[in-house]
Design a protein around this motif. Sequence first.
Motif, PDB file in Angstrom:
ATOM      1  N   TYR A   1       0.828  -1.199   0.000  1.00  0.00           N
ATOM      2  CA  TYR A   1       0.000   0.000   0.000  1.00  0.00           C
ATOM      3  C   TYR A   1       0.871   1.261   0.000  1.00  0.00           C
ATOM      4  O   TYR A   1       0.692   2.174   0.797  1.00  0.00           O
ATOM      5  N   ALA A   2       1.829   1.267  -0.919  1.00  0.00           N
ATOM      6  CA  ALA A   2       2.736   2.415  -1.029  1.00  0.00           C
ATOM      7  C   ALA A   2       1.972   3.633  -1.542  1.00  0.00           C
ATOM      8  O   ALA A   2       0.942   3.502  -2.225  1.00  0.00           O
ATOM      9  N   PRO A   3       2.444   4.842  -1.229  1.00  0.00           N
ATOM     10  CA  PRO A   3       1.769   6.052  -1.720  1.00  0.00           C
ATOM     11  C   PRO A   3       1.591   6.008  -3.235  1.00  0.00           C
ATOM     12  O   PRO A   3       2.537   5.744  -3.980  1.00  0.00           O
ATOM     13  N   ALA A   4       0.370   6.250  -3.671  1.00  0.00           N
ATOM     14  CA  ALA A   4       0.068   6.235  -5.099  1.00  0.00           C
ATOM     15  C   ALA A   4       0.447   7.562  -5.735  1.00  0.00           C
ATOM     16  O   ALA A   4       0.597   8.585  -5.048  1.00  0.00           O
ATOM     17  N   GLN A   5       0.606   7.555  -7.051  1.00  0.00           N
ATOM     18  CA  GLN A   5       0.822   8.805  -7.775  1.00  0.00           C
ATOM     19  C   GLN A   5      -0.416   9.695  -7.596  1.00  0.00           C
ATOM     20  O   GLN A   5      -1.524   9.194  -7.369  1.00  0.00           O
ATOM     21  N   PRO A   6      -0.267  11.021  -7.693  1.00  0.00           N
ATOM     22  CA  PRO A   6      -1.384  11.928  -7.366  1.00  0.00           C
ATOM     23  C   PRO A   6      -2.692  11.597  -8.068  1.00  0.00           C
ATOM     24  O   PRO A   6      -3.756  11.573  -7.440  1.00  0.00           O
ATOM     25  N   THR A   7      -2.636  11.313  -9.376  1.00  0.00           N
ATOM     26  CA  THR A   7      -3.877  11.023 -10.097  1.00  0.00           C
ATOM     27  C   THR A   7      -4.532   9.757  -9.573  1.00  0.00           C
ATOM     28  O   THR A   7      -5.757   9.697  -9.364  1.00  0.00           O
ATOM     29  N   ALA A   8      -3.720   8.715  -9.343  1.00  0.00           N
ATOM     30  CA  ALA A   8      -4.256   7.464  -8.824  1.00  0.00           C
ATOM     31  C   ALA A   8      -4.796   7.645  -7.415  1.00  0.00           C
ATOM     32  O   ALA A   8      -5.856   7.103  -7.066  1.00  0.00           O
ATOM     33  N   ALA A   9      -4.088   8.406  -6.604  1.00  0.00           N
ATOM     34  CA  ALA A   9      -4.545   8.649  -5.232  1.00  0.00           C
ATOM     35  C   ALA A   9      -5.888   9.369  -5.225  1.00  0.00           C
ATOM     36  O   ALA A   9      -6.780   9.059  -4.420  1.00  0.00           O
ATOM     37  N   GLN A  10      -6.042  10.334  -6.130  1.00  0.00           N
ATOM     38  CA  GLN A  10      -7.316  11.061  -6.216  1.00  0.00           C
ATOM     39  C   GLN A  10      -8.450  10.120  -6.610  1.00  0.00           C
ATOM     40  O   GLN A  10      -9.569  10.204  -6.078  1.00  0.00           O
ATOM     41  N   GLN A  11      -8.174   9.206  -7.556  1.00  0.00           N
ATOM     42  CA  GLN A  11      -9.207   8.261  -7.979  1.00  0.00           C
ATOM     43  C   GLN A  11      -9.624   7.363  -6.815  1.00  0.00           C
ATOM     44  O   GLN A  11     -10.818   7.118  -6.593  1.00  0.00           O
ATOM     45  N   ILE A  12      -8.644   6.879  -6.059  1.00  0.00           N
ATOM     46  CA  ILE A  12      -8.955   5.997  -4.929  1.00  0.00           C
ATOM     47  C   ILE A  12      -9.799   6.743  -3.901  1.00  0.00           C
ATOM     48  O   ILE A  12     -10.837   6.249  -3.439  1.00  0.00           O
ATOM     49  N   SER A  13      -9.375   7.948  -3.568  1.00  0.00           N
ATOM     50  CA  SER A  13     -10.107   8.742  -2.579  1.00  0.00           C
ATOM     51  C   SER A  13     -11.528   9.032  -3.046  1.00  0.00           C
ATOM     52  O   SER A  13     -12.475   9.039  -2.250  1.00  0.00           O
ATOM     53  N   ALA A  14     -11.692   9.261  -4.345  1.00  0.00           N
ATOM     54  CA  ALA A  14     -13.009   9.608  -4.880  1.00  0.00           C
ATOM     55  C   ALA A  14     -14.002   8.465  -4.766  1.00  0.00           C
ATOM     56  O   ALA A  14     -15.217   8.688  -4.824  1.00  0.00           O
ATOM     57  N   HIS A  15     -13.515   7.244  -4.588  1.00  0.00           N
ATOM     58  CA  HIS A  15     -14.414   6.097  -4.497  1.00  0.00           C
ATOM     59  C   HIS A  15     -14.419   5.474  -3.109  1.00  0.00           C
ATOM     60  O   HIS A  15     -15.041   4.411  -2.911  1.00  0.00           O
ATOM     61  N   ALA A  16     -13.739   6.085  -2.178  1.00  0.00           N
ATOM     62  CA  ALA A  16     -13.646   5.478  -0.846  1.00  0.00           C
ATOM     63  C   ALA A  16     -13.547   6.551   0.232  1.00  0.00           C
ATOM     64  O   ALA A  16     -12.640   6.535   1.056  1.00  0.00           O
ATOM     65  N   ARG A  17     -14.519   7.454   0.222  1.00  0.00           N
ATOM     66  CA  ARG A  17     -14.483   8.517   1.235  1.00  0.00           C
ATOM     67  C   ARG A  17     -14.915   7.979   2.598  1.00  0.00           C
ATOM     68  O   ARG A  17     -14.417   8.424   3.630  1.00  0.00           O
ATOM     69  N   THR A  18     -15.834   7.018   2.594  1.00  0.00           N
ATOM     70  CA  THR A  18     -16.256   6.368   3.829  1.00  0.00           C
ATOM     71  C   THR A  18     -16.439   4.883   3.559  1.00  0.00           C
ATOM     72  O   THR A  18     -16.480   4.439   2.398  1.00  0.00           O
ATOM     73  N   ILE A  19     -16.574   4.117   4.647  1.00  0.00           N
ATOM     74  CA  ILE A  19     -16.794   2.673   4.549  1.00  0.00           C
ATOM     75  C   ILE A  19     -18.002   2.324   5.401  1.00  0.00           C
ATOM     76  O   ILE A  19     -18.081   2.697   6.582  1.00  0.00           O
ATOM     77  N   THR A  20     -18.934   1.597   4.808  1.00  0.00           N
ATOM     78  CA  THR A  20     -20.089   1.084   5.543  1.00  0.00           C
ATOM     79  C   THR A  20     -20.033  -0.432   5.495  1.00  0.00           C
ATOM     80  O   THR A  20     -19.883  -1.017   4.420  1.00  0.00           O
ATOM     81  N   ALA A  21     -20.124  -1.065   6.667  1.00  0.00           N
ATOM     82  CA  ALA A  21     -19.957  -2.510   6.732  1.00  0.00           C
ATOM     83  C   ALA A  21     -21.056  -3.134   7.579  1.00  0.00           C
ATOM     84  O   ALA A  21     -21.582  -2.493   8.494  1.00  0.00           O
ATOM     85  N   PRO A  22     -21.387  -4.411   7.289  1.00  0.00           N
ATOM     86  CA  PRO A  22     -22.462  -5.080   8.044  1.00  0.00           C
ATOM     87  C   PRO A  22     -21.943  -5.686   9.345  1.00  0.00           C
ATOM     88  O   PRO A  22     -20.974  -6.446   9.349  1.00  0.00           O
ATOM     89  N   GLY A  23     -22.550  -5.364  10.438  1.00  0.00           N
ATOM     90  CA  GLY A  23     -22.222  -6.008  11.697  1.00  0.00           C
ATOM     91  C   GLY A  23     -20.818  -5.709  12.171  1.00  0.00           C
ATOM     92  O   GLY A  23     -20.159  -4.768  11.712  1.00  0.00           O
ATOM     93  N   ASN A  24     -20.356  -6.563  13.089  1.00  0.00           N
ATOM     94  CA  ASN A  24     -19.062  -6.308  13.710  1.00  0.00           C
ATOM     95  C   ASN A  24     -18.322  -7.613  13.964  1.00  0.00           C
ATOM     96  O   ASN A  24     -17.629  -7.754  14.971  1.00  0.00           O
ATOM     97  N   SER A  25     -18.483  -8.579  13.038  1.00  0.00           N
ATOM     98  CA  SER A  25     -17.772  -9.846  13.209  1.00  0.00           C
ATOM     99  C   SER A  25     -16.269  -9.623  13.093  1.00  0.00           C
ATOM    100  O   SER A  25     -15.805  -8.607  12.566  1.00  0.00           O
TER     101      SER A  25
END
Length: 714
Positions: free
Chosen positions: A33-57
């Motif tokens: 999980y090395a630092p991504a190049q700026p464009t790639a990092a922006q794309q990742i952030s744009a699709h993962a601003r928050t995480i919603t998950a079921p339960g707490n297993s």
Amino acid sequence: MLARLFCRMIAMIGIVAMPPAMAEDGYDLWLRYAPAQPTAAQQISAHARTITAPGNSATIQIATAELQRGIGGMTGTTPALSDMIQQDALWLATPAASPALPVKLEGLGREGYAIRTLMLDGKAVTLIAGNSDTGVLHGVFHWLRLAQSGAALDRLDIRSTPRIGLRLLNHWDNLDGMVERGYAGQSIWDWWRLPDYKGSRYADYARANASIGINGTVLNNVNAKATSLTAPYIVKAAALADIFRPYGIKVYLSVKWTAPMELDGLKSADPLDPAVAAWWKAKADEIYRAIPDFGGFLVKANSEGQPGPQDYKRTHADGANMLAAALKPHGGIVMWRAFVYAHDNPDDRAKQAYTDFKPLDGQFADNVIVQVKNGAIDFQPREPFHPLFGAMPKTPLMMEFQITKEYLGQSTHLTYLGPLFEETLQSDTFAHGKGSTVARVIDGSLDGHRLTGIAGVANIGADRDWSGSIFNQADWYAFGRMAWNPDLTADAVAREWAALTFSPDKAVVDPVVTMMMGSREAAVDYMTPLGLAHVMGTGHHYGPAPWVSELGRPEWNPVYYHKADASGIGFDRTKSGSNAIAQYAPPIAKRLAKPGTTPERDLLWFHHIGWDDRLASGETVWDGLVHRYDRGVATVGTMRATWDSLRPLIDPERFAQTQTFLTIQQREAVWWRDASIAYFQSITKRPLPAGAAAPAHPLDWYKAQSFPYAPGNP
């Protein structure tokens, strides 16, 4: 200030200054999980601003923590967890938590997953869904693999489920910490301190395996000790099972056939003795009380001196079925190895497994799977696929590959095994006509088997980089990915691994993959060209020793396999010899019956060929043999030059290790080449072809080399 001055000087003389790569030691494997190049990092952030998950297993906690770790490492910003699905969120889901999922999960089983980018109530969302929390975890690792490699994340529509049910590592780890055929240090299992001390490495091991879809691990050596089944060691195994369980990984144990005699004084280990069957039933009950999801037993019997049911004039099926009956009430399975050969069998060693097991087809219990090595001898640099594949339609067969490189340069040679895996899996058995590949045998689709499996003898040890070298990690990775989907190509997997392990930059990936994809063929050339096999040093299996002939059993000696004499070289397995070709389907046997229709890569495996006979190139067998040795050495030289050119793009620590190991590999490739040529020339009495260099030393010098403390040699 000095650094800025240095950069200005570089710019003045017209050299592009690269940002310094971070020093690494290989512990993070392909999950850097090395630092991504700026464009790639922006794309990742744009699709993962928050995480919603079921339960707490525990499994869902691992999945969300992995996403936070991965996204945080690549972008510098860790996404928050949210109970509500928000814009640009990653939504982890199972039907149990979200019954009305906008994706179909039918056919994905318990471990598969679906990933889809979609609009939900006007919000852009990436859904990672599975029928179980384990399926979600596998999907999370796939999404992170895409993000790390720079793939587009805005139009995902992925469905993936494993083609093979059991995807296991076999650890040849002994209770004293030594790993048989291990080249990465001592065992990672600290049996002495277990069950109390459980370091973080066990969870890191499980995490790495889950990331590539491995779902089981056999903890101990197939050359098992009965002690592994005692109460203290069952508790130790249970401690590991507790760590692995949330990652979707079960534990299994290798068992020694005479354990009832050794541990409790039974007078026999006869599988048809009711007292023996009762002992194993009680032992299975004891194990399952400690490990409710215990996977089952792996058995090596009546091979290389190990005891087994044949000691009592019983069959392998008799033995396997007795153990299967003990495990069946708990849902456990028996993996019965087909690696058998005996000193009192005068026939071709390559035929013995087929001879023993083919007549037993259909006689095994439904929770038994027969584990067959990829080739009929023993994990050689190249072997034709094992003739049992396609020959036992009524019996589930499980592939056994060797990830640890017992015969392919051990820890220091860069010999990527992906091509070996692919070559075997895509071999056509012709069991039901064309298209009856080995992959279709082991995934159950050819004969309708539900119990399916594939195993890899692990290359993992206590070395900081896990596998003895950075590039050996690629073999572990390739095994897992191709176990999940045996139709993946070695090239595609190498590209994934290189992007994750070093950088997604094509300037890194392309040359690294070129090195990897040519490396195994290079080793075949400088070790065992034209279908030679088993010409390594005996015992430690390190380096060349085609001259060895004095060992007690014929099949332990390299001369047994190459049969070089004044007239020619190679093992005649046609009708005029051992007739091993008859164990293959008729279309294959017909092709192998003549040298001219046998693939040259297998020529000396199936035929004794005259030194002056001609190859397809027109050159003699002797000249072609020498040219292949030379080609293998030259390829390693090219690999070294390629790696040297990557110095500015690779972190110094991993660059230096690989550079040193390639230097060792080139030196040892020359050693293999020279020793082999010196020996075979002493037999053929022919001159070297024009331009070929004479060996650096006389034959006696090569014969005199000794390696009493080679690693991995019990």
